[in-house]
Enzyme design. Structure first.
Site, PDB file in Angstrom:
ATOM      1  N   LYS A  65       5.653   3.504  17.021  1.00 14.75           N
ATOM      2  CA  LYS A  65       5.591   2.453  16.004  1.00 14.75           C
ATOM      3  C   LYS A  65       6.813   2.568  15.107  1.00 14.75           C
ATOM      4  O   LYS A  65       7.075   3.630  14.531  1.00 14.75           O
ATOM      5  CB  LYS A  65       4.314   2.566  15.173  1.00 14.75           C
ATOM      6  CG  LYS A  65       4.098   1.365  14.248  1.00 14.75           C
ATOM      7  CD  LYS A  65       2.677   1.305  13.731  1.00 14.75           C
ATOM      8  CE  LYS A  65       2.412   0.013  12.983  1.00 14.75           C
ATOM      9  NZ  LYS A  65       0.992  -0.118  12.576  1.00 14.75           N
ATOM     10  N   ASN A  69       5.902  -1.711  11.568  1.00 20.40           N
ATOM     11  CA  ASN A  69       5.115  -1.171  10.468  1.00 20.40           C
ATOM     12  C   ASN A  69       5.427  -1.975   9.197  1.00 20.40           C
ATOM     13  O   ASN A  69       6.065  -3.024   9.257  1.00 20.40           O
ATOM     14  CB  ASN A  69       5.473   0.312  10.270  1.00 20.40           C
ATOM     15  CG  ASN A  69       4.312   1.130   9.734  1.00 20.40           C
ATOM     16  OD1 ASN A  69       3.530   0.652   8.910  1.00 20.40           O
ATOM     17  ND2 ASN A  69       4.188   2.364  10.192  1.00 20.40           N
ATOM     18  N   ASN A  84       5.132   5.925   3.236  1.00 19.71           N
ATOM     19  CA  ASN A  84       4.302   6.531   2.193  1.00 19.71           C
ATOM     20  C   ASN A  84       4.101   8.038   2.320  1.00 19.71           C
ATOM     21  O   ASN A  84       3.378   8.637   1.528  1.00 19.71           O
ATOM     22  CB  ASN A  84       2.943   5.823   2.145  1.00 19.71           C
ATOM     23  CG  ASN A  84       3.091   4.342   1.864  1.00 19.71           C
ATOM     24  OD1 ASN A  84       3.885   3.954   1.019  1.00 19.71           O
ATOM     25  ND2 ASN A  84       2.361   3.525   2.597  1.00 19.71           N
ATOM     26  N   THR A  85       4.699   8.649   3.327  1.00 20.56           N
ATOM     27  CA  THR A  85       4.716  10.109   3.464  1.00 20.56           C
ATOM     28  C   THR A  85       6.161  10.557   3.280  1.00 20.56           C
ATOM     29  O   THR A  85       7.043  10.104   4.011  1.00 20.56           O
ATOM     30  CB  THR A  85       4.189  10.547   4.843  1.00 20.56           C
ATOM     31  OG1 THR A  85       2.806  10.181   4.953  1.00 20.56           O
ATOM     32  CG2 THR A  85       4.311  12.052   5.013  1.00 20.56           C
ATOM     33  N   SER A 135       5.853   5.105   8.597  1.00 21.36           N
ATOM     34  CA  SER A 135       5.214   4.809   7.322  1.00 21.36           C
ATOM     35  C   SER A 135       6.139   5.218   6.180  1.00 21.36           C
ATOM     36  O   SER A 135       6.705   6.312   6.196  1.00 21.36           O
ATOM     37  CB  SER A 135       3.892   5.562   7.191  1.00 21.36           C
ATOM     38  OG  SER A 135       3.396   5.462   5.866  1.00 21.36           O
ATOM     39  N   ASN A 187       0.841  -1.198   0.000  1.00 18.63           N
ATOM     40  CA  ASN A 187       0.000   0.000   0.000  1.00 18.63           C
ATOM     41  C   ASN A 187       0.871   1.241   0.000  1.00 18.63           C
ATOM     42  O   ASN A 187       1.962   1.260   0.565  1.00 18.63           O
ATOM     43  CB  ASN A 187      -0.969  -0.010   1.195  1.00 18.63           C
ATOM     44  CG  ASN A 187      -0.412   0.720   2.400  1.00 18.63           C
ATOM     45  OD1 ASN A 187      -0.488   1.946   2.493  1.00 18.63           O
ATOM     46  ND2 ASN A 187       0.156  -0.037   3.338  1.00 18.63           N
ATOM     47  N   PHE A 201      -1.460   8.267   4.459  1.00 17.54           N
ATOM     48  CA  PHE A 201      -2.208   8.905   5.552  1.00 17.54           C
ATOM     49  C   PHE A 201      -3.489   9.577   5.051  1.00 17.54           C
ATOM     50  O   PHE A 201      -3.807  10.713   5.440  1.00 17.54           O
ATOM     51  CB  PHE A 201      -1.356   9.937   6.293  1.00 17.54           C
ATOM     52  CG  PHE A 201      -0.247   9.362   7.147  1.00 17.54           C
ATOM     53  CD1 PHE A 201      -0.103   8.000   7.345  1.00 17.54           C
ATOM     54  CD2 PHE A 201       0.661  10.207   7.765  1.00 17.54           C
ATOM     55  CE1 PHE A 201       0.922   7.490   8.140  1.00 17.54           C
ATOM     56  CE2 PHE A 201       1.691   9.714   8.561  1.00 17.54           C
ATOM     57  CZ  PHE A 201       1.822   8.351   8.741  1.00 17.54           C
TER      58      PHE A 201
END
Length: 339
Positions: A217, A246, A181-182, A179, A116, A120
Site C-alpha cells: 500500500k 493511502n 501517523n506512525t 501511513s 485521521n 495504528f
C-alpha cells in the site's frame, strides 16, 4: 435515507465515538433474526458477471472495504452483509497499542473528507486471529504494520510476526509503510529498505506450502520517480500487486476550517490524485501487476473512473461514511451496466 436522516444525526457527535457506537449497533441488530438477510436483500448485488479473479483469488464483486474501518476484525462478518466483495482488516501490529492521543479524527464536511491521526491503534495481531478463526466464507485481506516503538531498522521483524500469525486466516496480505501517523514509517517506502522488507516477506511466503498474495500500500504523495521505483520493486520482489493509495499529507484546495489538523487526509480531495497514481502505475508498468484503487470514491462514477484507469478492484472508506452502504450497491450496478 442514510444521507437525509441518519448521517446528519451521526455527524453531530465525535467521529471516533460514533464509529464505536455504529459498530455496536450493527453487531446488536445483526443478532436479531431476519436482519442480516434484510441487509443482504437491500445492499447485495448477486450476479456472476461481477465475479473478478485477481492474483489467484475469486472476488464475488470488485468492491471492498478498505483497512482502518474494521482494524481488529471485530465486525467483518456483519459488514460483508452490506454488499462488499471483500473486507480488509488492520492495520495490525505484533503488540496491541493505543495509538495517538485523542482527539484524532476530524470531519471536513465542506470537503467531504476526514483527517485521521489514529496511529495504528489495535489490539494486536493475536487478538484479531482469534476472531478470524470464526470466519466462514468472507474474503479477508490482512493489513500489517509495525509498532510505534519499533525502530525502522527492526521493522522487518514486526512485519514477519504479523505475517506468520495471520498466514492461515487471511486471503491476502497488505504491507502498510505509507501511513503518515506512525513516526518515520514512510521512510520505509524508500527503495532500499522497501525492497529488503518485501523480499524478506516473499521469501517467507515462498517457503509456505501455499503462497498468499502480498500487496504493497503506497502513499499518494510519491513523486513520479518514486512511483517508477515502486514498479521496479514489484518486478524485483515479485509481490502480487499494489494498493493505491493511502491517505495524503497534502492540504491543497481544502475549504474546511479544521484543515490544519495533522494526520492523513482521505475523501473527495484525494479522488483525482489516487486515480492519477493508478493510471501512472498501470501505464508505466504496461499493466504488469494488479492494482487495488482506493481514495475518494464517493460515487459510482468515481469507482468506474478508477477501474478504467487500471484498477482491478476498488475499496471504500470515507465514501462509505459519507454516502452510506447504498454506495456499494450503486457501484456494483454501475459495473454491471458496463458489462
Amino acid at each position: 435515507m442514510y444521507k437525509i436522516f441518519i448521517r446528519p444525526i451521526l455527524f453531530c457527535f465525535d467521529p471516533e465515538k460514533v464509529h464505536h457506537f455504529t459498530f455496536s449497533l450493527i453487531r446488536i441488530v445483526s443478532k436479531i433474526p431476519g436482519f442480516p438477510s434484510l441487509f443482504r436483500f437491500l445492499y447485495q448485488v448477486n450476479d456472476k458477471r461481477l465475479e473478478t479473479e485477481v492474483f489467484g483469488l475469486k472476488f464475488k464483486n470488485p468492491v471492498g472495504l478498505a483497512a482502518g474501518f474494521d482494524k481488529n476484525a471485530v465486525l467483518y462478518k456483519e459488514l460483508s452483509n452490506f454488499g462488499f466483495g471483500f473486507i480488509e482488516i488492520g492495520t495490525l501490529t505484533p503488540k496491541g497499542q493505543p495509538g495517538n492521543d485523542k482527539k484524532r479524527i476530524f470531519r471536513l464536511v465542506e470537503d467531504s473528507a476526514i483527517i485521521n491521526r489514529m496511529g495504528f491503534n489495535n489490539g494486536g495481531v493475536l487478538e484479531a486471529v482469534e476472531r478470524l478463526k470464526e470466519n466462514n466464507g468472507v474474503l479477508i485481506g490482512g493489513n500489517i504494520g509495525k509498532n510505534k516503538v519499533t525502530l525502522n531498522e527492526d521493522a522487518t521483524s514486526d512485519y514477519e510476526i504479523c505475517f506468520d500469525a495471520l498466514y492461515d486466516y487471511v486471503d491476502y496480505f497488505v504491507v502498510n509503510v505509507s501511513s503518515p501517523n506512525t513516526p518515520n514509517l514512510r521512510a520505509l517506502q524508500e527503495k532500499e529498505p522497501l525492497t529488503q522488507l518485501l523480499q524478506t516477506l516473499q521469501n517467507k511466503n515462498l517457503a509456505k506450502p501455499k503462497q498468499k498474495p502480498v500487496l504493497l500500500k503506497i502513499a499518494p504523495d510519491l513523486t513520479d520517480e518514486q512511483l517508477l521505483d515502486i514498479i521496479d520493486i514489484v518486478e524485483e520482489t515479485k509481490i502480487a500487486g499494489v494498493i493505491a493509495t493511502n491517505t495524503t499529507i497534502s492540504r491543497s484546495g481544502l475549504k474546511s476550517c479544521n484543515q490544519t489538523e495533522t494526520g492523513g487526509l482521505s475523501g473527495k480531495p484525494l479522488t483525482s490524485r489516487s486515480t492519477e497514481v493508478i493510471r501512472f502505475l498501470s501505464q508505466k508498468s504496461n499493466k504488469a501487476f494488479p492494482i487495488i484503487g482506493v481514495g475518494g470514491i464517493h460515487s459510482a462514477a468515481d469507482a468506474l473512473e478508477k477501474l478504467e484507469a487500471g484498477a482491478s478492484l476498488i475499496q471504500l472508506y470515507t465514501g462509505f461514511i459519507y454516502e452510506g452502504p447504498a454506495l456499494v450497491k450503486k457501484i456494483n450496478k454501475a459495473i454491471l451496466s458496463k458489462k
